[in-house]
Structures are given as structure tokens and as C-alpha cells.
Design an enzyme around this catalytic site. Structure first.
Site, short mmCIF file in Angstrom:
data_model
loop_
_atom_site.label_atom_id
_atom_site.label_comp_id
_atom_site.label_asym_id
_atom_site.label_seq_id
_atom_site.Cartn_x
_atom_site.Cartn_y
_atom_site.Cartn_z
N GLU A 253 0.82 -1.20 0.00
CA GLU A 253 0.00 0.00 0.00
C GLU A 253 0.86 1.26 0.00
O GLU A 253 1.95 1.28 0.57
CB GLU A 253 -0.91 0.01 1.24
CG GLU A 253 -1.70 -1.29 1.41
CD GLU A 253 -2.41 -1.38 2.76
OE1 GLU A 253 -2.76 -0.31 3.32
OE2 GLU A 253 -2.58 -2.50 3.25
N GLU A 364 -10.10 5.57 2.99
CA GLU A 364 -10.40 4.77 4.18
C GLU A 364 -10.37 5.68 5.40
O GLU A 364 -9.50 6.55 5.50
CB GLU A 364 -9.37 3.65 4.34
CG GLU A 364 -9.53 2.82 5.61
CD GLU A 364 -8.40 1.81 5.79
OE1 GLU A 364 -8.37 1.16 6.84
OE2 GLU A 364 -7.53 1.70 4.90
#
Length: 449
Positions: A253, A364
Site C-alpha cells: 500500500e 479509508e
């Protein structure tokens, strides 16, 4: 002489004194109680009084065990042990620097010899040096609207020497903010969007699956969303995923995030992450454990990004490319128009040693529901996707890297939001931005209680 409150007025005075002291024991000291007791009786009952007054503070101690000297010593010992563990951990991740640069936001950037960075503490990497440059994907063109000088610490005008890498120094206060030393620098266990609502982590993402992927690319505009609770965060990132959504999940990520718990402020910061067991015991943010190997001397992972986008104003985006080097199998990270940041060695992973099975792009947040209702922590710009350019956050020019190490447009991009009344997403395709989407939201509102 026997003290009997039913027969002796003096003893009734003592009893009244003790009763009064019992009522006010949390606000008065032991010496105050003794003084009251002594002033309430005549000398002939001195011995029984001393006995009774000694009982008074004993009862107070039993009702509030934390005030006992032995408990205070125990608590102090635990705090000392915790501080000792923190300092031991800091020695592992803060390496000796040949130069230190002070950033305007208070960060200390240590210039550490590349071969001494934390990654080389890993048992399988010990004694190694950074790999040779990778083979770039075919079709790569200039990306985001920035150069290497996109971080606040660059405003100092200083640079790290050749042969070193800039590492943001971790301090005691950073670790003390964490829920535990073991969880410091790690995400919560459910940090990837699944096919069901996932705990306190909420997402608005675009994704592709059902093929073999060897990389992902996107340009993301950077904002400074409001994070309302200390243990919440807001981020926008690219996920490269393989494995099941059980304990064997592998992810790589990269993106930007606002995390007061991790960094101690509200600046958006460039970050990386990895895990091989669904965020349980492996992996970490940035260079906070052995894993990611940095090769760049100009970019400090975890440092604040500047400038940022503004509502109805200028937009600032960053371009990220993650791909698997076909020669050595390592997963490389490129920033902007060709700036190599470093790589995740393939030996860190299980499923990602071969290829990815899903790519995700998007936002997120953590919704702690600390006050009993949905958080007001913002995602992206803090505005819904329908507001469009200059107001809502976006991902543009979404691409994948295929088996031939070529950048290709995404096919069958799907968009999904866990809680569309709180944070939503709208996708599209055009000739300039290719595959893109707008996403984000304010969190708590009349439709998101």
C-alpha cells in the site's frame, strides 16, 4: 475506661468525628482526620482515640486502593518498564545519522547510510545492500503535478548526502500515543474493503479483480481532511492485494494519510504499508519495521506533504506507481514522473511473490463511534463526490501492469462505498483522465447519524 457510644457522650463525639471523616475521606488527608479526632475528646480516652484514628485512614486506603504506597510503587514500576521497552524499540528503528535536518513542522529528518536503514535488520536481508534499478513498465509516461520537493522538510533548503536515505525520526511521544507498543506503526486488522461492512474501518473505493496483476498506477489529489478523534485516521491510497481475506492476506500500500495517533498532528503525509498476514503481526507503516528498502535520498516516507488542494481553489495531486520488477521479482514504488522511492523485497511475501489478484484505489477512515454516533472525521476533501472537480477528491488515470510489464487501462472497474450516506463514490471514463472517480464525504450528517 470502656468507650461505649451508647453510654458516653465523649464517645459519641468521637463517633461523630469518625463519621464525618468517613464522609469526607477523599478530600482530606490523614493528618486532618487525626487532628479532628484528637480535638474531639478529653485526655482520658487518648489511647482508644489513637487506636480509632489509626483505623480511619486504614478504611480510606481500603476504599481507594490506588493510594496505597505499594500500589503507587507498582504503577510507577509498570510505567518505568513501558518506557524502557519504548527506548529499546526506538534504538531499533532510529539509526545513527550522518546529518539531521529540522523540518518547519517539527519533524527531525535523519540522513542514515542506505545500508544501515531498518530494512536490513530483517534476518533474510541482513548484510545486503539495495538492489540495482528495476525494469520500468512499458507505456510509462510523466505522472503527477509535482517534483521530488513536495514535502515540508525541503523548505529548510537542506538535503541528505548521496549514499544516505532520509528517515523521519520516531520519538518517545509518538510511541506513547499508540494503543500498545506491539501495535505501534500498524493498522487495525480490518483495513481492506471486503464484500461486507468491515468493523470500524469504512471505505469508498474503486477496484478490479479476477485477473493476474503485476502493478497499479494512479494520480491522487492531496487534501488535509479533519480527523476528529485521536485514534482515528483518514487516508487515500493504492492497495495491491493477493491471498484470501483470511489470515493469509498479502497487501502492498502507498498514498497519503492524516493520522494524529501516528504522527501527532493533522498534516497529510506520504506513507507506505505492507502485511503478509492480514495486518496481524507482520508489516508496518513506512520504515517502522524491517521490510521496505528505500533507495531515494530526497523523499522521507512519513513526512508531511506540501502544498495541498483547496476547496474551489488550486488542486495538487501525486502520482504513484507500484509494480513487480520482472527481473528480480521485487515490488517497486515510483513517485511522480519517474522518481524511484524504493522497493518491497519479494521474500517478505507469500502470495505476492507471484502476482496480485486484486487492485484497490480509494479512501479509508476509522469510525470509532466514541460518542455513540458516527464520526465527523472527513474522507478526502470532506465533500461528497457529486460536487466534482475542485471540491471533491479524485483518483485519475487508473492503470494496471500486466504479465508483460506493460501499463494498461483498467477493465471492468467497480466502485463501492461502505456507507454512502457518510462517504460516497462516482466513477467515469474520459480521454484525458482515463478511468477515474470522485469520492469522499463529511462523515456524520443528517443522513449519517
Amino acid at each position: 475506661m470502656e468507650l461505649d457510644c451508647r453510654r458516653n457522650q465523649q464517645t459519641r463525639s468521637l463517633s461523630q468525628c469518625l463519621q464525618e471523616q468517613e464522609t469526607n475521606r477523599r478530600r482530606k488527608s490523614t493528618s486532618d482526620m487525626a487532628s479532628c479526632c484528637i480535638s474531639s475528646i478529653i485526655p482520658i480516652v487518648l489511647f482508644p482515640l489513637v487506636l480509632s484514628c489509626l483505623i480511619c485512614p486504614a478504611r480510606s486506603s481500603e476504599s481507594d486502593g490506588s493510594t496505597r504506597p505499594e500500589n503507587q510503587t507498582l504503577l510507577a514500576g509498570r510505567e518505568l518498564q513501558k518506557l524502557r521497552k519504548i527506548r529499546e524499540h526506538l534504538k531499533k528503528i532510529n539509526k545513527d545519522a550522518v546529518k539531521t535536518i529540522q523540518s518547519l513542522d517539527g519533524d527531525m529528518i535523519d540522513c542514515v547510510p542506505a545500508h544501515q536503514q531498518p530494512a536490513f535488520e530483517h534476518p533474510q536481508l541482513r548484510g545486503q545492500k539495495p538492489m540495482e534499478l528495476p525494469e520500468r513498465p512499458k507505456g510509462h509516461r510523466e505522472g503527477g503535478m509535482m517534483e521530488a520537493s513536495f514535502q515540508l522538510w525541503h523548505l529548510s533548503g537542506e538535503e541528505c548526502p548521496e549514499g544516505t536515505v532520509p528517515i523521519r525520526r520516531t520519538r518517545e511521544e509518538d510511541m506513547l500515543r499508540a494503543s500498545s507498543i506491539r501495535r505501534f506503526g500498524r493498522k487495525g486488522i480490518r483495513s481492506v474493503r471486503r464484500d461486507f461492512t468491515s468493523s470500524d474501518h469504512e471505505h469508498a473505493v474503486g477496484y478490479v479483480s479476477g485477473d493476474q496483476y503485476y502493478g497499479a498506477k494512479a494520480s491522487i489529489n492531496v487534501w488535509a481532511p479533519k480527523v476528529t478523534k485521536p485514534y482515528e485516521f483518514s487516508l487515500s491510497q493504492v492497495w495491491v492485494i493477493s491471498g484470501s481475506f483470511g489470515n493469509d492476506l498479502n497487501t502492498i500500500e502507498a498514498g497519503w494519510q492524516v493520522s494524529p495517533e501516528l504522527y501527532g498532528d493533522s498534516h497529510p503525509r506520504f506513507f507506505t504499508y505492507w502485511t503478509t498476514d492480514a495486518y496481524q503481526t507482520t508489516g508496518c507503516y513506512n520504515l517502522l519495521c524491517s521490510g521496505f528498502i528505500q533507495t531515494n535520498s530526497r523523499i522521507a516516507i512519513g513526512a508531511a506533504i506540501s502544498p495541498t488542494s483547496s476547496y474551489r481553489g488550486g488542486q495538487f495531486d501525486i502520482s504513484l506507481l507500484i509494480w513487480k520488477d520482472p527481473k528480480h521479482g521485487n515490488w517497486w514504488l515510483q513517485f511522480g514522473s519517474g522518481i524511484l522511492v524504493g522497493y518491497w523485497p519479494s521474500l517478505l511475501f507469500t502470495h505476492l511473490r507471484d502476482h496480485a489478484t486484486m487492485l484497490q484505489f480509494g479512501g479509508e477512515i476509522v469510525n470509532s463511534r466514541q460518542d455513540g454516533f458516527h464520526t465527523s472525521t472527513q474522507m478526502g476533501s470532506g465533500h461528497f463526490s457529486g460536487e466534482g472537480f475542485g471540491r471533491a477528491s479524485y483518483f485519475r488515470n487508473l492503470q494496471a501492469v500486466d504479465w508483460d510489464n506493460s501499463l494498461v487501462p483498467l477493465s471492468n472497474l467497480k466502485v463501492l462505498a461502505d456507507h454512502p450516506n457518510c462517504y460516497d463514490i462516482q466513477g467515469g471514463v474520459n480521454n484525458v483522465w482515463g478511468n477515474y472517480f470522485y469520492y469522499g464525504g463529511p462523515g456524520r450528517n443528517v443522513r449519517c447519524p
